[in-house]
Design a protein around this motif. Structure first.
Motif, PDB file in Angstrom:
ATOM      1  N   LEU A  15      -1.432  16.390 -27.378  1.00 32.58           N
ATOM      2  CA  LEU A  15      -1.111  15.088 -27.956  1.00 32.58           C
ATOM      3  C   LEU A  15       0.305  14.661 -27.594  1.00 32.58           C
ATOM      4  O   LEU A  15       0.544  13.514 -27.205  1.00 32.58           O
ATOM      5  N   VAL A  16       1.248  15.585 -27.714  1.00 31.13           N
ATOM      6  CA  VAL A  16       2.631  15.279 -27.368  1.00 31.13           C
ATOM      7  C   VAL A  16       2.748  15.018 -25.861  1.00 31.13           C
ATOM      8  O   VAL A  16       3.440  14.080 -25.434  1.00 31.13           O
ATOM      9  N   ALA A  17       2.069  15.838 -25.051  1.00 29.84           N
ATOM     10  CA  ALA A  17       2.128  15.663 -23.599  1.00 29.84           C
ATOM     11  C   ALA A  17       1.577  14.299 -23.188  1.00 29.84           C
ATOM     12  O   ALA A  17       2.141  13.625 -22.315  1.00 29.84           O
ATOM     13  N   THR A  18       0.491  13.877 -23.815  1.00 31.94           N
ATOM     14  CA  THR A  18      -0.083  12.567 -23.503  1.00 31.94           C
ATOM     15  C   THR A  18       0.883  11.441 -23.849  1.00 31.94           C
ATOM     16  O   THR A  18       1.066  10.491 -23.072  1.00 31.94           O
ATOM     17  N   ALA A  19       1.530  11.550 -25.025  1.00 37.26           N
ATOM     18  CA  ALA A  19       2.499  10.522 -25.433  1.00 37.26           C
ATOM     19  C   ALA A  19       3.680  10.475 -24.465  1.00 37.26           C
ATOM     20  O   ALA A  19       4.149   9.392 -24.080  1.00 37.26           O
ATOM     21  N   LEU A  20       4.159  11.645 -24.047  1.00 40.95           N
ATOM     22  CA  LEU A  20       5.287  11.691 -23.108  1.00 40.95           C
ATOM     23  C   LEU A  20       4.903  11.110 -21.751  1.00 40.95           C
ATOM     24  O   LEU A  20       5.679  10.374 -21.123  1.00 40.95           O
ATOM     25  N   LYS A  21       3.707  11.416 -21.258  1.00 40.76           N
ATOM     26  CA  LYS A  21       3.279  10.915 -19.949  1.00 40.76           C
ATOM     27  C   LYS A  21       3.127   9.396 -19.959  1.00 40.76           C
ATOM     28  O   LYS A  21       3.448   8.726 -18.966  1.00 40.76           O
ATOM     29  N   ASP A  22       2.680   8.851 -21.074  1.00 42.47           N
ATOM     30  CA  ASP A  22       2.575   7.389 -21.171  1.00 42.47           C
ATOM     31  C   ASP A  22       3.949   6.734 -21.086  1.00 42.47           C
ATOM     32  O   ASP A  22       4.130   5.717 -20.402  1.00 42.47           O
ATOM     33  N   LEU A  23       4.926   7.315 -21.777  1.00 44.50           N
ATOM     34  CA  LEU A  23       6.277   6.762 -21.743  1.00 44.50           C
ATOM     35  C   LEU A  23       6.920   6.960 -20.370  1.00 44.50           C
ATOM     36  O   LEU A  23       7.618   6.074 -19.858  1.00 44.50           O
TER      37      LEU A  23
ATOM     38  N   THR B 284       0.830  -1.212   0.000  1.00 47.02           N
ATOM     39  CA  THR B 284       0.000   0.000   0.000  1.00 47.02           C
ATOM     40  C   THR B 284       0.863   1.260   0.000  1.00 47.02           C
ATOM     41  O   THR B 284       0.583   2.227  -0.733  1.00 47.02           O
ATOM     42  N   PHE B 285       1.921   1.250   0.803  1.00 44.99           N
ATOM     43  CA  PHE B 285       2.829   2.398   0.850  1.00 44.99           C
ATOM     44  C   PHE B 285       3.473   2.645  -0.511  1.00 44.99           C
ATOM     45  O   PHE B 285       3.543   3.788  -0.990  1.00 44.99           O
ATOM     46  N   LEU B 286       3.919   1.585  -1.174  1.00 50.40           N
ATOM     47  CA  LEU B 286       4.587   1.720  -2.474  1.00 50.40           C
ATOM     48  C   LEU B 286       3.613   2.216  -3.541  1.00 50.40           C
ATOM     49  O   LEU B 286       4.000   3.000  -4.418  1.00 50.40           O
ATOM     50  N   LYS B 287       2.366   1.777  -3.489  1.00 52.49           N
ATOM     51  CA  LYS B 287       1.374   2.271  -4.456  1.00 52.49           C
ATOM     52  C   LYS B 287       1.180   3.770  -4.305  1.00 52.49           C
ATOM     53  O   LYS B 287       1.094   4.498  -5.306  1.00 52.49           O
ATOM     54  N   ARG B 288       1.136   4.235  -3.086  1.00 50.98           N
ATOM     55  CA  ARG B 288       0.939   5.675  -2.861  1.00 50.98           C
ATOM     56  C   ARG B 288       2.182   6.467  -3.233  1.00 50.98           C
ATOM     57  O   ARG B 288       2.080   7.600  -3.717  1.00 50.98           O
ATOM     58  N   VAL B 289       3.349   5.878  -3.010  1.00 48.38           N
ATOM     59  CA  VAL B 289       4.584   6.542  -3.433  1.00 48.38           C
ATOM     60  C   VAL B 289       4.617   6.669  -4.950  1.00 48.38           C
ATOM     61  O   VAL B 289       4.955   7.725  -5.499  1.00 48.38           O
ATOM     62  N   LYS B 290       4.248   5.588  -5.634  1.00 50.13           N
ATOM     63  CA  LYS B 290       4.226   5.631  -7.099  1.00 50.13           C
ATOM     64  C   LYS B 290       3.218   6.664  -7.605  1.00 50.13           C
ATOM     65  O   LYS B 290       3.501   7.403  -8.555  1.00 50.13           O
ATOM     66  N   SER B 291       2.060   6.728  -6.969  1.00 49.85           N
ATOM     67  CA  SER B 291       1.057   7.726  -7.360  1.00 49.85           C
ATOM     68  C   SER B 291       1.585   9.144  -7.183  1.00 49.85           C
ATOM     69  O   SER B 291       1.317  10.025  -8.005  1.00 49.85           O
ATOM     70  N   ALA B 292       2.334   9.359  -6.106  1.00 49.53           N
ATOM     71  CA  ALA B 292       2.908  10.689  -5.868  1.00 49.53           C
ATOM     72  C   ALA B 292       3.905  11.050  -6.963  1.00 49.53           C
ATOM     73  O   ALA B 292       3.916  12.185  -7.472  1.00 49.53           O
ATOM     74  N   PHE B 293       4.751  10.103  -7.340  1.00 45.50           N
ATOM     75  CA  PHE B 293       5.718  10.360  -8.407  1.00 45.50           C
ATOM     76  C   PHE B 293       5.019  10.628  -9.735  1.00 45.50           C
ATOM     77  O   PHE B 293       5.391  11.557 -10.471  1.00 45.50           O
ATOM     78  N   LEU B 294       4.020   9.816 -10.061  1.00 49.10           N
ATOM     79  CA  LEU B 294       3.332   9.986 -11.344  1.00 49.10           C
ATOM     80  C   LEU B 294       2.579  11.314 -11.391  1.00 49.10           C
ATOM     81  O   LEU B 294       2.558  11.977 -12.437  1.00 49.10           O
ATOM     82  N   ALA B 295       1.967  11.706 -10.269  1.00 55.63           N
ATOM     83  CA  ALA B 295       1.266  12.991 -10.231  1.00 55.63           C
ATOM     84  C   ALA B 295       2.239  14.144 -10.452  1.00 55.63           C
ATOM     85  O   ALA B 295       1.936  15.100 -11.183  1.00 55.63           O
ATOM     86  N   ALA B 296       3.412  14.064  -9.838  1.00 57.61           N
ATOM     87  CA  ALA B 296       4.425  15.103 -10.027  1.00 57.61           C
ATOM     88  C   ALA B 296       4.934  15.116 -11.458  1.00 57.61           C
ATOM     89  O   ALA B 296       5.117  16.188 -12.059  1.00 57.61           O
ATOM     90  N   MET B 297       5.167  13.935 -12.028  1.00 58.16           N
ATOM     91  CA  MET B 297       5.648  13.847 -13.400  1.00 58.16           C
ATOM     92  C   MET B 297       4.626  14.428 -14.376  1.00 58.16           C
ATOM     93  O   MET B 297       4.974  15.210 -15.279  1.00 58.16           O
ATOM     94  N   GLU B 298       3.359  14.077 -14.207  1.00 53.12           N
ATOM     95  CA  GLU B 298       2.320  14.587 -15.102  1.00 53.12           C
ATOM     96  C   GLU B 298       2.162  16.101 -14.958  1.00 53.12           C
ATOM     97  O   GLU B 298       1.980  16.806 -15.950  1.00 53.12           O
ATOM     98  N   TYR B 299       2.239  16.578 -13.737  1.00 52.16           N
ATOM     99  CA  TYR B 299       2.133  18.028 -13.520  1.00 52.16           C
ATOM    100  C   TYR B 299       3.269  18.770 -14.234  1.00 52.16           C
ATOM    101  O   TYR B 299       3.034  19.790 -14.893  1.00 52.16           O
ATOM    102  N   ASN B 300       4.474  18.259 -14.115  1.00 44.06           N
ATOM    103  CA  ASN B 300       5.621  18.921 -14.728  1.00 44.06           C
ATOM    104  C   ASN B 300       5.560  18.864 -16.250  1.00 44.06           C
ATOM    105  O   ASN B 300       5.902  19.843 -16.939  1.00 44.06           O
ATOM    106  N   ILE B 301       5.146  17.730 -16.809  1.00 44.94           N
ATOM    107  CA  ILE B 301       5.059  17.616 -18.272  1.00 44.94           C
ATOM    108  C   ILE B 301       3.953  18.515 -18.816  1.00 44.94           C
ATOM    109  O   ILE B 301       4.125  19.159 -19.863  1.00 44.94           O
TER     110      ILE B 301
END
Length: 506
Positions: free
Chosen positions: A249-257, A224-241
């Motif tokens: 379209l480009v932002a969506t492709a980058l976020k998927d990768l 559970t802790f690792l899932k929330r850590v991963k969610s925090a990283f992904l939220a930060a990554m998506e916000y920055n991109i």
């Protein structure tokens, strides 16, 4: 005033040029002179009419041009915004790579901001912009506290100086489903395996096996802790991109990768955490916290010893003791909390065990007098000697009863429990520190956020670059149309400003 062609002239197909010549000849004749006619020659003829109408139209246009200019600028701003969303031209592979590198450069600014751990708490910013604050909160709320309060399979008990009849019953029982108590659980496993160990000794192998079962929830808590850590990283990554790339379209492709890249990093962190859990469960080991462990076990032993004496004191009623002394030549005490006469079976002052309840204040020779009088200097030297002699006498007289109260198997159960409890609290600290200080370090956090970099762009194949940011046919058409619209609007604004700057006609 103008002179038009007559219907006869029109039927005769007299040209407009010929009609204008006749008009000009008419208005220049002497009878149409200003002196005779009193008319303004500038208002005679089709040419004068054309000039007059032009002046009227120009005045009207000049009055409306400020609003036109403002509306044109607003439309131009909208068109430019749409062009910005498309991003720079990406018609060639070189332009595509240059575009990705520009996005990476902009991304670095957003990344550094979300990794800046300031003391100022901001509630108006999204979670993705405050990664460190979110991760620090998760270390406490999703790892340490759940491990501390919910990580143990069976709830640990607290040793006390009071007579804990329920704990004694649970420690003597092996029916776990009936008592649902950790003492019974320990006794069940001890009774099942005691034939393999020396009686009266805490078996280390059993303690290790019980600790492994007691920490069975650690892996699920870690998941559970690792899932929330991963969610925090992904939220930060998506916000920055999203901040660095305006093309959806480009932002969506980058976020998927980037999601895949972040998951690979988190997978290594997961493996590290699971290895730590196995390391904690496979064997008891103390490096840091050894003094704390010894202190907690010693404290529990002391409290249980006092509890046993308290229970024995409340039950003590030796009826067959000769007045001249106890077994072994010890004299029978004549005062103190312990009654050596036959106890009553009912009535005031009788406890649940049928023994006389000790009177409220400590008498001389009371073995618990030092607990009720915490000042070691308050009692006299004689009273201390009497208390010591009373303890010796009490222990000698009640030797058999002490054996009953301090049964080997019950004490082994309590000892195993106290060792598990003390070691569990230290192990939680070890595991939490290892995960947070050696695993989820600032270096690891930056490594995860730096997966989107110029090195990553350089590692892409030409085909991958095209798939990410090559313009579609629709985008190319939109870019061309926006370019043409922007060019016309800029020209219109320039010409309107020139007209506005011209002097008005008289």
């Amino acid at each position: 005033m103008v002179k038009n062609r007559s219907s006869t002239e029109a039927k005769a197909k007299v040209s407009l040029e010929a009609a204008r010549e006749k008009e000009e000849k008419l208005f220049t004749s002497p009878e149409w002179s200003p002196i005779v006619s009193g008319l303004d020659p500038n208002r005679l003829g089709i040419a004068a009419l054309r000039t007059g109408l032009s002046n009227v139209f120009c005045a009207h246009i000049r009055a409306e041009f400020p609003a036109f200019n403002q509306q044109t600028r607003s439309i131009l701003s909208q068109k430019r915004g749409l062009l910005v969303q498309l991003g720079p031209d990406r018609s060639t592979l070189e332009l595509q790579k240059a575009y990705l590198n520009s996005v990476v450069e902009t991304y670095q600014g957003y990344k550094n901001e979300c990794l800046r751990d300031t003391l100022r708490v901001s509630t108006d910013k999204p979670e993705g912009s405050q990664l460190l604050k979110r991760l620090n909160a998760l270390k406490k709320s999703s790892l340490r506290e759940p491990l501390k309060h919910y990580g143990a399979k069976w709830t640990f008990q607290t040793a006390t100086v009071e007579n804990d009849f329920l704990s004694d019953v649970s420690a003597d029982s092996t029916n776990v489903e009936e008592t649902m108590n950790i003492y019974t659980w320990i006794n069940f496993h001890y009774q099942a395996s005691k034939s393999s160990f020396i009686p009266g000794i805490v078996p280390e192998v059993l303690v290790e096996r019980l600790f492994e079962q007691q920490t069975g929830q650690w892996r699920s808590i870690t998941v559970t802790f690792l899932k929330r850590v991963k969610s925090a990283f992904l939220a930060a990554m998506e916000y920055n991109i999203d901040g660095a790339c305006k093309n959806q379209l480009v932002a969506t492709a980058l976020k998927d990768l980037m999601k895949k890249a972040v998951q690979e990093k988190i997978l290594k962190f997961e493996t590290y955490c699971y290895d730590l859990v196995r390391n904690e469960q496979e064997g008891l080991q103390l490096v840091a916290g050894e003094e704390q462990f010894v202190r907690e076990v010693r404290e529990a032993r002391t409290l249980r010893w006092i509890s046993a004496l308290t229970r024995l004191e409340n039950k003590s009623s030796l009826s067959s003791v000769p007045a001249t002394g106890a077994k072994g030549g010890a004299p029978a005490p004549t005062s103190g909390l312990f009654s050596f006469s036959t106890p009553p079976t009912s009535g005031p002052g009788v406890n649940t065990f049928g023994s006389t309840i000790a009177p409220p204040g400590p008498a001389k020779g009371n073995i618990f007098g030092h607990l009720q009088n915490p000042d070691p200097h308050a009692a006299s030297k004689i009273e201390s000697e009497q208390s010591f002699k009373s303890l010796i006498t009490f222990a000698q007289v009640n030797k058999d009863r002490l054996k009953e109260v301090l049964t080997d198997e019950r004490q082994i159960v309590y000892e195993i429990h106290d060792i598990l409890k003390a070691y569990y609290s230290i192990s939680v600290q070890h595991y939490t520190d290892a995960v947070c200080k050696n695993g989820l370090t600032p270096k690891f956090i930056r490594e995860v956020m730096d997966v989107f970099s110029t090195e990553w762009v350089d590692s892409l194949t030409d085909e991958e670059v095209k798939n990410i940011c090559a313009e579609s046919v629709a985008d190319r058409k939109t870019r061309r149309e926006l370019g043409e619209d922007i060019e016309r609007l800029e020209r219109a604004i320039k010409e309107s400003e020139m007209i506005l700057n011209e002097p008005a006609l008289g």
